[in-house]
Enzyme design. Structure first.
Site, short mmCIF file in Angstrom:
data_model
loop_
_atom_site.label_atom_id
_atom_site.label_comp_id
_atom_site.label_asym_id
_atom_site.label_seq_id
_atom_site.Cartn_x
_atom_site.Cartn_y
_atom_site.Cartn_z
N ARG A 103 43.56 38.10 50.43
CA ARG A 103 44.97 37.66 49.98
C ARG A 103 45.27 36.32 50.15
NH1 ARG A 103 47.26 41.44 47.36
NH2 ARG A 103 49.30 40.52 47.34
N LEU A 104 44.38 35.51 50.37
CA LEU A 104 44.55 33.98 50.62
C LEU A 104 44.19 33.35 49.31
CD1 LEU A 104 42.05 33.65 53.91
CD2 LEU A 104 44.74 33.93 53.74
#
Length: 199
Positions: free
Chosen positions: A172-173
């Protein structure tokens, strides 16, 4: 993601979506608001882009048409699930020229042009038979002749002040690149500035 002209980048992403999305890679969520600021959203199809903005067509007597005429701001969201990408657009709205609307309308299948006359978009419908009756009435009215563009049918162009490109990344970066410009409505819009956002 390299910092490029946002319209060129969008066209590249749209072309990639055209090879991977099973249906309607040009589908976009269109968010509008009425004169009181109450929001509404629905899916529509992008029908063109140019250096000024993103174009779609609709019935001005529909709910979204009335909202667009009452509040000349809108937002768009493209989501390409297979590519794990999203593009968000926010800006002012203008109507396309009559020449643009005529050209696109005349490119549509005849049945779609008749449908533009028959459908009282967003109004209550007693049953499917009522719509089919209206289609038959307008098909008979125009016969084999030309089907002109209805006066209530036209296009709108969203003139972006913001375009954000979102790319999925592990854990989720995600990668978010935001293009901004202060003036999108003038004859010569302001230059884009670019920011990178936390995911």
């Amino acid at each position: 993601m390299a910092e490029r002209d946002p319209y060129e980048l969008f066209q590249d992403w749209l072309a990639e979506a055209g090879t991977s999305e099973p249906n309607d890679p040009n589908a976009m969520a269109l968010a509008t608001a009425d004169a009181d600021g109450l929001p509404s959203v629905r899916m529509v199809l992008l029908k063109g882009t140019d250096p000024r903005g993103f174009v779609f067509y609709t019935n001005t007597e529909s709910r979204k048409g009335e909202q667009l005429l009452a509040n000349r701001n809108a937002a768009l969201c493209f989501h390409w699930k297979t590519l794990r990408r999203q593009v968000r657009v926010e800006g002012a709205v203008e109507q396309v020229s009559d020449a643009e609307a005529d050209a696109y309308y005349n490119s549509r299948p005849r049945e779609s042009r008749i449908g533009a006359w028959a459908s009282q978009q967003s109004r209550p419908l007693e049953g499917r038979w009522e719509l089919e009756k209206r289609v038959a009435q307008f098909a008979a009215k125009f016969g084999l002749g030309d089907v002109p563009r209805p006066p209530h049918w036209t296009g709108f162009r969203v003139l972006p002040r913001r375009i954000e490109f979102w790319q999925d990344r592990p854990f989720r970066l995600h990668e978010r690149t935001l293009y901004l410009r202060a003036n999108a409505e003038g004859a010569e819009p302001a230059a884009w500035t670019t920011e990178h956002l936390y995911p």
